[in-house]
Design a protein around this motif. Sequence first.
Motif, PDB file in Angstrom:
ATOM      1  N   PHE A  88       0.847  -1.196   0.000  1.00 32.06           N
ATOM      2  CA  PHE A  88       0.000   0.000   0.000  1.00 32.06           C
ATOM      3  C   PHE A  88       0.880   1.243   0.000  1.00 32.06           C
ATOM      4  O   PHE A  88       1.816   1.351   0.793  1.00 32.06           O
ATOM      5  N   ARG A  89       0.583   2.165  -0.926  1.00 35.15           N
ATOM      6  CA  ARG A  89       1.388   3.385  -1.056  1.00 35.15           C
ATOM      7  C   ARG A  89       0.508   4.534  -1.529  1.00 35.15           C
ATOM      8  O   ARG A  89      -0.369   4.348  -2.375  1.00 35.15           O
ATOM      9  N   THR A  90       0.760   5.726  -0.978  1.00 36.99           N
ATOM     10  CA  THR A  90       0.039   6.923  -1.383  1.00 36.99           C
ATOM     11  C   THR A  90       1.033   7.956  -1.893  1.00 36.99           C
ATOM     12  O   THR A  90       2.051   8.216  -1.250  1.00 36.99           O
ATOM     13  N   ASP A  91       0.732   8.541  -3.060  1.00 38.44           N
ATOM     14  CA  ASP A  91       1.618   9.528  -3.679  1.00 38.44           C
ATOM     15  C   ASP A  91       0.856  10.819  -3.947  1.00 38.44           C
ATOM     16  O   ASP A  91      -0.364  10.824  -4.140  1.00 38.44           O
ATOM     17  N   ILE A  92       1.598  11.924  -3.992  1.00 39.84           N
ATOM     18  CA  ILE A  92       0.998  13.215  -4.308  1.00 39.84           C
ATOM     19  C   ILE A  92       1.999  14.039  -5.103  1.00 39.84           C
ATOM     20  O   ILE A  92       3.219  13.886  -4.950  1.00 39.84           O
ATOM     21  N   SER A  93       1.491  14.879  -5.980  1.00 41.22           N
ATOM     22  CA  SER A  93       2.356  15.782  -6.740  1.00 41.22           C
ATOM     23  C   SER A  93       1.581  17.044  -7.073  1.00 41.22           C
ATOM     24  O   SER A  93       0.344  17.055  -7.130  1.00 41.22           O
ATOM     25  N   ALA A  94       2.305  18.127  -7.279  1.00 43.05           N
ATOM     26  CA  ALA A  94       1.694  19.412  -7.624  1.00 43.05           C
ATOM     27  C   ALA A  94       2.644  20.184  -8.527  1.00 43.05           C
ATOM     28  O   ALA A  94       3.871  20.120  -8.377  1.00 43.05           O
TER      29      ALA A  94
END
Length: 771
Positions: free
Chosen positions: A705-711
């Motif tokens: 399980f992995r959560t990623d974010i980018s902006a």
Amino acid sequence: MNKLLQAIVFYFLIIAFCNLSYGQNQKDKLPLAQIITQLESRYSIKFSYETSTIEDILVEPLNPELSLEEALAQLKTYTNLNFEILSSRFIAITPTLQSEQNKTIQHLEEVVINNYLTKGISKTNNGTIEVDNTSFNILPGLIEPDVLQIVQKLPGVISVDERISNLNVRGGTNDQNLILYEGMRMYQSGHFFGLISAFNPYLSEEISISKNGTSAKFGNGVSSTIAIDNSDDINEKSSAGLGGNLLSVDGFAKIPLSKKTELQLSARRSFTDLIASTTYDSYFDRIFNDSELNTSNDVNTLLSLDERFLFYDFNAKFSYAIDKSSNLSVNLLNIYNNLDYNQVFTTSNNNFQETRSALNQVSYGATAKYSKDWNKETNTSVQVYYSNYDLAAENNDITSNQRLIQENEVTDLGLRFDVSKTIDKLTKFSSGYQFNEVSVEDLEDVTNPVFTSYKKEIIRTHALFGELQWKSESRNTYMRFGARINYFEKLSEFLMEPRLAFNQKISDHIRLEILAELKSQSITQIVDLQQDFFGIEKRRWQLANNDNVPLTKSQQVSAGLSYNFNGLLISSEGYYKNVSDISSRSQGFQNQFQFTNDIGSYTITGFDFLVNKQFNNFSTWLSYTYSNNNYKFENLNEGLTFPNSLDLRHVANASVTYSIDNFKVGLGLNWHSGRPFTLPSETQNDANSSIEYNSPNSSRLDDYFRTDISAIYDFKLSKGIKTQVGASIWNIFNQTNIINRYYILNPDDNIVEVNNRSLKFTPNLSLRVNF
């Protein structure tokens, strides 16, 4: 499964939120006719079009600071219409198919799904996924349009060990993918030993991905086909860009040399040999934590280590529009990775000793292509290419007073000739011939005891291919049928490989797709010993022979339905894939079969599901894959089937991206069930110097399980200078995921469990300036 349920709940909460936002923002869309009137006034231009072409089309208002070219590019993305600049004042608007037919009447393929997952990704009626880097939006965890990371967002594609360049497409190993850059086959596709794509994304404008139903012009890869091409257009003005992140700096330039010639340049270099960032520390831990270079023993104690790691890549392309009907292009490519590793030990008698080891990966490539339009119906092209990959290591082992040199080199020389003939506006025939000479050299040199081994093998392959494309008058039916005939000189073997792509429009919003193919490949990666090349790059390329490395063959068929209306896409696809004549040494077994040579196969049946909703400023999707992937080797496991080492039964992704004006953000959750591994038996025979195991791959790791974010934020520094700032976090919650588990014996003959862990919390920042 709890994590999967959380991801599904998260997804539907996003849907609900976005529906609310959509209802509030739908009124902001304007008729395309009104946008056109604004542009005509703003840029003193005139559009030419048929009223029926633009009626009933609503689009988002355009930023008034956009240049004319940027505004047209956005409109093309929003509407799937072509905006062709006829002169400095007049622009023609035409449907996509009509525009292509007006040019050559040569292209029957058309986009059937726009904005597949996000802007810049589309799907055509022949089953191919197309990525346009010039209009690419954003994906969770990405702040650059990295080709191989984009591919991994597609259903049915994953990397079981998180290496960006290690693509597992429908259960296949990475070496079974055919990756072409400007027409030449790439045998190295990653930097940092697979964690970063080796292809500069700012010149790679056209990318196509085929998971099945591959065109007959492509061969020697039994899994997916990924073709990456730079632009052939000659621009009137120069453009360039500079950028960097927490690992490297890069730049590119497109320089018109005349009205008919252009030079494209790109370069990237890491600064990891000078500065160690947080991102570098995470990457280094991921690759080297369990490698041979990061271990000590009872005799010597590791006091310190000093590594120097760097990578760079360089690409140059020269394009020459000889006349209106003929073009010439030449492309050069260099990819380089270097690791120097210095270790200081204290020995049992308290003396200090220092050892130095090195590992290099280098690729060189060159290609030249000439194409000629003889008339509106007939086109020919000829291409030659050279591709070279060299993996070399020098390992100094203080314990055994031994120096080990290892090298694996691949040289690929290719020639191909293509001809296409448009029979009528609904039918096109294409055919060609391809020749390849591939050589593989292996060197191993040991000082204590003295041992030297050098092997060189060569395979020459001839291929004839042809395919027919047809589309119905109503444009509801598309079919491409072809075949490839290969002759492998060394093996004295002919292979016929039929290919099929069929797309049928059932109703205004529902399509049926059927894809099928037979393929083969004569080169594969095998593992001699797990500690080869320091245990970092264990795999080495090897050619098929008439002995222990066979010619690998595959067969695949898939069928799917898609519903696409008003920004909602729902698609499902079932598939069957069998890959036969694989070597057990190509699977990297780390259990009782680690040193066993056998020939077998794997069979995978699966189901891909995707729901994607496009809102005013949102794109959100949920993808899920179920698959069952099993080996069968005649002499392993008593000939019974057992789970493939890449068998991930359940894979799910829930993501959302949001764009407003110059700001873009993406958030994604990734989950999959545990990878198979083999537990040692509870009872061990003390007289045996090896580990005794349970049934192969009968245990499973915990779920991943992995959560990623980018902006990303875009703004202008001044006229003609655009700036982009990006930030991303891979594994926001610093989740500890075990991606591989195996067992070894320590010097006391005790069993030791080794766990390969995924990337930890990994931030990255980027800054780009384009002018």
